[in-house]
Motif scaffolding. Structure first.
Motif, short mmCIF file in Angstrom:
data_model
loop_
_atom_site.label_atom_id
_atom_site.label_comp_id
_atom_site.label_asym_id
_atom_site.label_seq_id
_atom_site.Cartn_x
_atom_site.Cartn_y
_atom_site.Cartn_z
N LYS A 176 0.83 -1.21 0.00
CA LYS A 176 0.00 0.00 0.00
C LYS A 176 0.86 1.26 0.00
O LYS A 176 0.55 2.23 -0.69
N CYS A 179 2.29 1.64 -3.57
CA CYS A 179 1.33 1.89 -4.65
C CYS A 179 0.48 3.15 -4.43
O CYS A 179 -0.02 3.72 -5.39
N GLU A 180 0.34 3.58 -3.17
CA GLU A 180 -0.57 4.70 -2.88
C GLU A 180 0.14 5.99 -2.53
O GLU A 180 -0.48 7.05 -2.49
N ARG A 256 7.16 -0.32 -7.91
CA ARG A 256 5.77 -0.04 -8.30
C ARG A 256 5.51 -0.47 -9.74
O ARG A 256 4.48 -1.08 -10.04
N GLU A 260 2.93 -3.52 -11.19
CA GLU A 260 1.96 -3.39 -12.28
C GLU A 260 2.20 -4.43 -13.36
O GLU A 260 1.25 -5.02 -13.91
#
Length: 682
Positions: A176, A179-180, A256, A260
């Motif tokens: 998290k 990615c955030e 990251r 993906e």
């Protein structure tokens, strides 16, 4: 748990004001109490959302304060230092209280992850031991018993949690953050709870300067290597749902992109922190993601802390816990694909000091540890099957490598993306020559005393079979080696390197003597006495085994990597992942095909690689507990220490692959071009 946490917090607050424990122990409990209260205050602030509003300077100051006590400049007077602990607390209690202090320090990351159970049980152990010291007649056995039952009683939760972390993508604390977060805002680095230095910040800043297309290409090399690993070994990646990502903080932008790309393959990320609890650690090694290492000597000093509680009963309990834990997550384990590791290099080399005050395993405990590792490996393989999983590894330099970092980084990217097709063709020429041999003889030159003869398997059908794998850049990046699992019987001689770094430790003048493919004698020049040197090797290279077999012989072909090392004088800083491609290398321990020997493997020319077993691994057919060692450590001879590699045929002939550090076999001329260019530029 909240109630238990509150009670412990209140009690520890009272301890800080009490004077019930006399010196010399009072100082230990006061300082440790102050640390615990500091972390509980950090915990409160985290729950209130402090990370969202704190400035970068505030985050830096807080991070420094949490870790400052074990930093090298303060370590001489830290209770984390077993030598200082013994000096102040005495021989009977020094190790025990230094262990307690080290376990307590795990509260930092548990506060960041909001793991109330782990915070609370650590505080309860502290209070329990404090209560023992209120009695001036406290006995070391009582303290040791408290430590033993803390580790044993809570191993269900601690080991169980560690097993789940390895396969459950819903434990997404780190994912998290990656990615955030706004990765341009370096405050995100302080959300992990790890120690952060200029090195991690500078790495993140550098990656932020690169265009996304370049980051994507770097990540693609990594993720495609993973996918190709499944393809080349005939394993079905579509059966897998998760991949474990391992990296050092600072590389989040690339991670990251990798997440993906893996998700596009149908793989969710499993990202876990390197182990914190003593019961989950493997010596000083960091397996998982991690930040800066505050003090490598501190970690080395505590690598054998389990000597305080390791006995037969505990080994059996931990194995039962491990079995139950995997059974509880068996569906998740069945669809786990294996690790994708992003290693780093360029950190200041570490030569440890062995301290008599630190915990050390007895001979009996060493045998227990070997037994545990063996049986634990069998349990893991039942749930994450070796013949169904794969992996990939890639490495990049960190800023700490020096002022030429950006040049070295670009060179590394180039090395990681060399032409696979060209190397595949060149390496096939080497394999064709090697397959004509019964033995291969490797000799060093100058100060290097290597003289080792490796026995090869017999090819029953040379038109369809080969001994060596033609390894290009898939699971093992960068490109550049051919390797085999030798026959142990008849593999004889001496392997010697003047200096090498293995698993983060420096070995000087390392020498291993093999008889029938097994280590018979060993020595190095790290310490003043032969006994100290032998103990260092047995602990950190043999992992307490009495001997290890030669599990792999390989010839590295990446002369471009070697030239980079020479150009920037960084050979001693390179990870084994790159170093093993820069000359012949030899792995002690398991073969390259451990746990998947029965899966056919083929080279691009269609020939099956039949050298997947040796006399140790084949014992799995009778008793699997005798077949695997749980380790595989590569040792490389650099080209400049290499005299020759010659293939010895059954007819008594010789074929030269390398002479005087240069490739001389027809079809390998291109490998000398980087060497020649380097000589011309010197």
């Amino acid at each position: 748990m909240k109630e238990r946490f509150s009670l412990m917090r209140e009690r520890i607050g009272e301890i800080s004001q009490e004077g019930l424990v006399k010196e010399p122990y009072r100082d230990f409990f006061v300082k440790t109490t102050q640390f615990i209260l500091q972390i509980t205050q950090v915990y409160d602030r985290l729950q209130e959302g402090w990370l969202d509003t704190a400035s970068l300077q505030e985050l830096e100051e807080n991070n420094q304060k949490m870790y400052e006590d074990i930093l090298p400049e303060h370590y001489a007077e830290s209770y984390g230092n077993p030598a200082y602990a013994e000096e102040k607390l005495g021989e009977e209690f020094g190790q025990l209280l230094s262990f307690l202090y080290t376990e307590i320090r795990g509260m930092i990351v548990f506060a960041y992850e909001n793991r109330l159970f782990d915070l609370t049980v650590a505080m309860e152990l502290f209070v329990q031991i404090y209560n023992l010291f209120e009695d001036e007649q406290v006995e070391p056995k009582d303290v040791k018993e408290a430590v033993y039952w803390y580790v044993s009683d809570y191993s269900d939760e601690m080991v169980g949690r560690r097993v789940r972390e390895g396969v459950d993508p819903d434990l997404d604390f780190a994912a998290k953050i990656i990615c955030e977060s706004d990765l341009q805002d370096l405050r995100y680095l302080y959300r992990f709870g790890e120690y952060i230095t200029e090195n991690e910040k500078a790495m993140a800043e550098f990656l932020n300067t690169l265009p996304r297309e370049e980051i994507q290409a770097m990540a693609r090399t990594f993720t495609e290597g993973y996918r190709t690993g499944f393809l080349m070994t005939g394993k079905d990646i579509t059966k897998k749902k998760t991949v474990n990502l391992r990296f050092q903080l600072g590389f989040e932008r690339m991670v990251r992109e990798a997440i993906e790309q893996f998700e596009a393959m149908g793989l969710r990320p499993v990202i876990y922190r390197s182990a914190v609890h003593s019961v989950n650690k493997k010596q000083h090694h960091r397996i998982g993601y991690y930040g800066a290492v505050p003090n490598k000597q501190f970690e080395y000093d505590h690598k054998d802390d389990h000597a305080l509680y390791l006995d037969h009963e505990f080994v059996q309990r931990k194995l039962r816990v491990l079995q139950v834990a995997y059974e509880q997550v068996k569906e998740l384990a069945n669809v786990h694909g294996g690790p994708a590791c992003m290693e780093t290099f360029g950190e200041i080399p570490f030569a440890p000091v062995t301290k008599k005050e630190a915990c050390a395993l007895s001979r009996h405990q060493q045998k227990l540890q070997v037994s545990y590792d063996n049986e634990a490996g069998q349990i893991v393989n039942r749930y994450i099957k070796g013949d169904e999983r794969s992996f990939t590894i890639i490495a990049y330099p960190v800023k700490e490598i020096g002022s030429q970092f950006e040049e070295i980084f670009r060179e590394t990217v180039k090395i990681n993306t060399l032409d696979n097709q060209q190397y595949q063709k060149i390496q096939q020429s080497i394999i064709d020559a090697l397959d004509q041999g019964e033995y291969v003889r490797i000799k060093g030159k100058g100060a290097n005393r290597t003289d080792l003869t490796v026995h090869l398997h017999t090819l029953e059908d040379p038109k369809k079979q080969t001994n060596f794998e033609n390894c290009v850049a898939d699971v093992n990046i960068p490109v550049g080696e051919v390797f085999t699992s030798p026959v142990l019987s008849g593999t004889e001689g001496t392997l010697h390197v003047t200096k090498v770094f293995l698993n983060g430790l420096e070995y000087r003048d390392l020498q291993l003597t093999f008889q029938d493919g097994r280590i018979a004698r060993y020595s190095c020049g790290n310490f003043d006495t032969a006994e100290e040197n032998e103990e260092f090797i047995k602990t950190n290279l043999l992992y307490h085994h009495d001997t290890l077999p030669l599990g792999e012989f390989a010839i590295g072909t990446n002369t471009t990597a070697y030239v980079m090392a020479q150009k920037y004088q960084i050979g001693h800083l390179l990870p084994i992942l790159i170093a093993e491609k820069m000359g012949p290398h030899f792995a002690v321990g398991d073969t390259c095909y451990s746990w998947s020997e029965d899966t056919p493997v083929y080279n691009p020319d269609g020939k099956e690689i039949i050298a997947r077993d040796n006399e140790v691994s084949i014992l799995r057919k009778e008793d699997v507990s005798k077949a695997y060692l749980g380790c595989h450590t590569d040792i490389t001879i650099p080209y400049d220490e290499l005299d020759s590699i010659r293939v010895l045929t059954k007819e008594g002939g010789e074929l030269s692959v390398i002479e005087n550090g240069r490739f001389v076999l027809e079809g390998t001329e291109a490998l000398n071009a980087p060497l020649d260019k380097n000589c011309n530029n010197m």
